[in-house]
Design a protein around this motif. Structure first.
Motif, mmCIF file in Angstrom:
data_model
loop_
_atom_site.group_PDB
_atom_site.id
_atom_site.type_symbol
_atom_site.label_atom_id
_atom_site.label_comp_id
_atom_site.label_asym_id
_atom_site.label_seq_id
_atom_site.Cartn_x
_atom_site.Cartn_y
_atom_site.Cartn_z
ATOM 1 N N ASP A 57 0.853 -1.171 0.000
ATOM 2 C CA ASP A 57 0.000 0.000 0.000
ATOM 3 C C ASP A 57 0.895 1.230 0.000
ATOM 4 O O ASP A 57 1.986 1.226 0.579
ATOM 5 C CB ASP A 57 -0.894 -0.020 1.247
ATOM 6 N N GLU A 58 0.416 2.280 -0.659
ATOM 7 C CA GLU A 58 1.217 3.503 -0.766
ATOM 8 C C GLU A 58 1.619 4.061 0.590
ATOM 9 O O GLU A 58 2.689 4.651 0.744
ATOM 10 C CB GLU A 58 0.446 4.561 -1.556
ATOM 11 N N SER A 59 0.782 3.878 1.592
ATOM 12 C CA SER A 59 1.036 4.475 2.905
ATOM 13 C C SER A 59 2.208 3.829 3.641
ATOM 14 O O SER A 59 2.725 4.418 4.603
ATOM 15 C CB SER A 59 -0.219 4.384 3.763
ATOM 16 N N VAL A 60 2.634 2.640 3.206
ATOM 17 C CA VAL A 60 3.720 1.951 3.908
ATOM 18 C C VAL A 60 4.956 1.735 3.048
ATOM 19 O O VAL A 60 5.972 1.230 3.540
ATOM 20 C CB VAL A 60 3.247 0.598 4.478
ATOM 21 N N LYS A 61 4.862 2.109 1.787
ATOM 22 C CA LYS A 61 6.020 1.933 0.890
ATOM 23 C C LYS A 61 7.235 2.644 1.464
ATOM 24 O O LYS A 61 7.134 3.729 1.999
ATOM 25 C CB LYS A 61 5.695 2.502 -0.491
ATOM 26 N N MET A 79 8.528 -3.467 10.043
ATOM 27 C CA MET A 79 7.896 -2.146 10.023
ATOM 28 C C MET A 79 8.856 -1.136 10.632
ATOM 29 O O MET A 79 9.215 -1.245 11.811
ATOM 30 C CB MET A 79 6.580 -2.185 10.809
ATOM 31 N N ASN A 80 9.283 -0.187 9.832
ATOM 32 C CA ASN A 80 10.226 0.844 10.265
ATOM 33 C C ASN A 80 9.560 2.213 10.232
ATOM 34 O O ASN A 80 8.567 2.423 9.536
ATOM 35 C CB ASN A 80 11.447 0.843 9.350
ATOM 36 N N ASN A 81 10.160 3.143 10.967
ATOM 37 C CA ASN A 81 9.642 4.509 11.012
ATOM 38 C C ASN A 81 8.125 4.516 11.222
ATOM 39 O O ASN A 81 7.376 5.157 10.480
ATOM 40 C CB ASN A 81 10.004 5.253 9.725
#
Length: 121
Positions: A57-61, A79-81
């Motif tokens: 998904d664009e929100s996690v790229k 999952m980073n940042n």
């Protein structure tokens, strides 16, 4: 039928990292992570097919990485940042969808129980 079990959810501060894991009971061709906030529909986060191609998904790229250990049948989500808007229940799912269809599929039938990720600002 596929059995799935997620782990690794936790409470972290914004900017932190977590790695989610999902054990899968059998070999599959396609696996994915979805997430859900109470009152909203489950939404896709990342998918991986049998040859290791991925979609996000664009929100996690550029922040999340999906991977799979095929020898152990374990699916991961690094999952980073992390951001407060990443707060959700995270679910893994899997199927036998091939190749390109896997990378856009939303119609999975088998789900784990979920693991909670909470990100505070």
């Amino acid at each position: 039928q596929v059995q799935l079990a997620e782990s690794g959810g936790d409470s972290v501060q914004a900017g932190g990292s977590l790695r989610l894991s999902c054990t899968i009971s059998t070999n599959v061709l396609c696996a994915a992570w979805f997430r859900q906030i109470p009152g909203k529909e489950r939404e896709p986060v990342a998918r991986i097919n049998t040859v290791g191609n991925t979609s996000y998904d664009e929100s996690v790229k550029a922040r999340f990485i999906i991977s799979k250990d095929n020898a152990k049948n374990i699916l991961y989500l690094q999952m980073n940042n992390l951001k407060p808007e990443d707060t959700a229940m995270y679910f893994c799912t899997a199927s036998w969808y091939f190749d390109d269809y896997c990378l856009r599929a939303n119609d999975f039938a088998n789900w784990g129980q979920g693991t909670q990720v909470t990100v505070s600002s």
